[in-house]
Design a protein around this motif. Sequence first.
Motif, short mmCIF file in Angstrom:
data_model
loop_
_atom_site.label_atom_id
_atom_site.label_comp_id
_atom_site.label_asym_id
_atom_site.label_seq_id
_atom_site.Cartn_x
_atom_site.Cartn_y
_atom_site.Cartn_z
N VAL A 125 0.84 -1.21 0.00
CA VAL A 125 0.00 0.00 0.00
C VAL A 125 0.87 1.26 0.00
O VAL A 125 0.43 2.32 0.41
CB VAL A 125 -0.96 0.01 1.23
N THR A 126 2.11 1.12 -0.47
CA THR A 126 3.04 2.25 -0.47
C THR A 126 2.49 3.43 -1.27
O THR A 126 2.50 4.58 -0.80
CB THR A 126 4.40 1.83 -1.06
N GLY A 127 1.98 3.16 -2.47
CA GLY A 127 1.44 4.23 -3.30
C GLY A 127 0.25 4.91 -2.65
O GLY A 127 0.10 6.14 -2.70
N GLN A 128 -0.62 4.11 -2.03
CA GLN A 128 -1.80 4.65 -1.35
C GLN A 128 -1.38 5.54 -0.19
O GLN A 128 -1.94 6.63 0.02
CB GLN A 128 -2.65 3.49 -0.84
N LYS A 129 -0.37 5.10 0.58
CA LYS A 129 0.13 5.88 1.71
C LYS A 129 0.71 7.21 1.25
O LYS A 129 0.48 8.26 1.86
CB LYS A 129 1.17 5.09 2.49
N GLN A 130 1.48 7.15 0.17
CA GLN A 130 2.08 8.37 -0.35
C GLN A 130 1.02 9.36 -0.81
O GLN A 130 1.13 10.57 -0.60
CB GLN A 130 3.02 8.04 -1.51
N LEU A 131 -0.06 8.82 -1.43
CA LEU A 131 -1.16 9.68 -1.88
C LEU A 131 -1.87 10.30 -0.68
O LEU A 131 -2.20 11.49 -0.68
CB LEU A 131 -2.14 8.87 -2.72
N GLU A 132 -2.10 9.50 0.37
CA GLU A 132 -2.75 10.01 1.58
C GLU A 132 -1.92 11.12 2.21
O GLU A 132 -2.45 12.15 2.63
CB GLU A 132 -2.96 8.87 2.58
N LYS A 134 0.19 13.04 0.71
CA LYS A 134 0.16 14.20 -0.17
C LYS A 134 -1.13 15.00 0.05
O LYS A 134 -1.12 16.24 0.07
CB LYS A 134 0.26 13.75 -1.63
N VAL A 135 -2.24 14.30 0.21
CA VAL A 135 -3.54 14.96 0.46
C VAL A 135 -3.51 15.70 1.78
O VAL A 135 -3.96 16.85 1.89
CB VAL A 135 -4.69 13.92 0.43
N VAL A 136 -2.96 15.05 2.82
CA VAL A 136 -2.87 15.68 4.14
C VAL A 136 -2.02 16.94 4.07
O VAL A 136 -2.38 17.99 4.63
CB VAL A 136 -2.30 14.70 5.18
N LYS A 137 -0.88 16.86 3.38
CA LYS A 137 0.00 18.03 3.24
C LYS A 137 -0.71 19.15 2.50
O LYS A 137 -0.60 20.32 2.86
CB LYS A 137 1.28 17.65 2.51
N ALA A 138 -1.45 18.78 1.44
CA ALA A 138 -2.18 19.79 0.66
C ALA A 138 -3.22 20.50 1.53
O ALA A 138 -3.40 21.72 1.44
CB ALA A 138 -2.85 19.15 -0.54
N GLU A 139 -3.90 19.73 2.38
CA GLU A 139 -4.90 20.33 3.28
C GLU A 139 -4.24 21.25 4.29
O GLU A 139 -4.75 22.33 4.60
CB GLU A 139 -5.68 19.22 4.00
N LYS A 140 -3.08 20.84 4.80
CA LYS A 140 -2.34 21.69 5.74
C LYS A 140 -1.95 23.01 5.07
O LYS A 140 -2.11 24.09 5.64
CB LYS A 140 -1.07 20.98 6.22
N PHE A 141 -1.41 22.90 3.85
CA PHE A 141 -1.00 24.10 3.13
C PHE A 141 -2.17 25.03 2.89
O PHE A 141 -2.06 26.25 2.97
CB PHE A 141 -0.36 23.73 1.78
N SER A 142 -3.34 24.44 2.59
CA SER A 142 -4.52 25.25 2.30
C SER A 142 -4.95 26.03 3.54
O SER A 142 -5.20 27.24 3.48
CB SER A 142 -5.66 24.35 1.82
N VAL A 143 -5.04 25.34 4.69
CA VAL A 143 -5.47 25.98 5.94
C VAL A 143 -4.45 27.03 6.38
O VAL A 143 -4.81 28.18 6.70
CB VAL A 143 -5.67 24.93 7.05
#
Length: 360
Positions: A125-132, A134-143
């Motif tokens: 699930v390496t790819g899935q973890k990396q995507l997750e 990335k999404v978390v980082k994007a949300e952090k950057f947005s807030v």
Amino acid sequence: MTSQWPQNQYNKKKYFAEQYVDNSDSAIIAIDIDEIVVIYNQTAEDIMGIPADEVLGKQFCELQERKLGTQDSILLNTLRIGRPYSHVEANIETPLGVMNVMAFTTLVKDKNDNVIGGILSIRDVTGQKQLEEKVVKAEKFSVIGELAAGIAHEVRNPLTSIKGFLQLLAQRFPKTDQVQQYINIMLDEISRINYIISEFLLLARPTVPIKRTTGIHNTLDEIVLLTEGELYIKNIKLIKEYDHNCPTVKVDVEQIKQVFLNLVTNAIAAMPEKGSLTIRTVYDRFENAIRIYFSDTGIGIDHSIIDSIFDPFFTTKEEGTGLGLTVSYRIIENHGGKIEVQSRPGEGTSFIVTIPAYRQ
């Protein structure tokens, strides 16, 4: 022509099961009641790095010495205590590198409901973890970006007024006056605050890269030139290992310089008393990308904080803003690349920047 397709229902079921096991993307390992390995598919070979002929027919516990990973115990526990496991996450060392996996186990029973074995399934699930991530980082950057934009505008306006009045006040005193020195110190501090605000705004509204074609080694050499004085003072040896097969890149040179300068500065700070800094480039023809390694022999980064170093405002420096690596991450991301870190406490750290090569 005689069909090879099984006619018996039991044989059909067996055929489907064998096809599933052989072609599954998950590593599948099965043991019988005597803990002997009876199934070990191709994906298990790929992930574990151990051929099937060295595994099948042997005691499963013997394989623990071959570093099968943390999942071996859950299969034995499943068989010994009769309780299957589900959704067990772990990181394992494989011939392909560190892999994030999800493991499941199940019991195998006969017609009389007696346990006769157990099955372990390991899914990458390496790819899935990396995507997750990335999404978390994007949300952090947005807030953080929204918050930063509001604060930056509210702070910058009064700062502009203060700076203007200080400059007017400076004209009333001779250059040799003590007050003039105090005013200069205040103006310098205002400039520093403005720099921090500019980084805030970059998080809020990342600047669109103004790209032009350039050689990555030319950009690196300019950064080396800017920092060679500090390298000399700290007795840090610089090693350049350039792959001269690297093609050109199309980047915003000033933004990329900002990233490289930040990484070199961090490396210097990590080596308070001598050491070496290696800047290495590698051209990956398969990905058509250039990797730039900044490797130091400094104090390293503790594993407990390494996942946080790209987070906004996270810093281990007394005077740091905690925005340097965050901004660098955002810049490289806007160029379609990525930035990673590898570190061993007490031995050193490597930052790896990947930038797509320019396609004519």
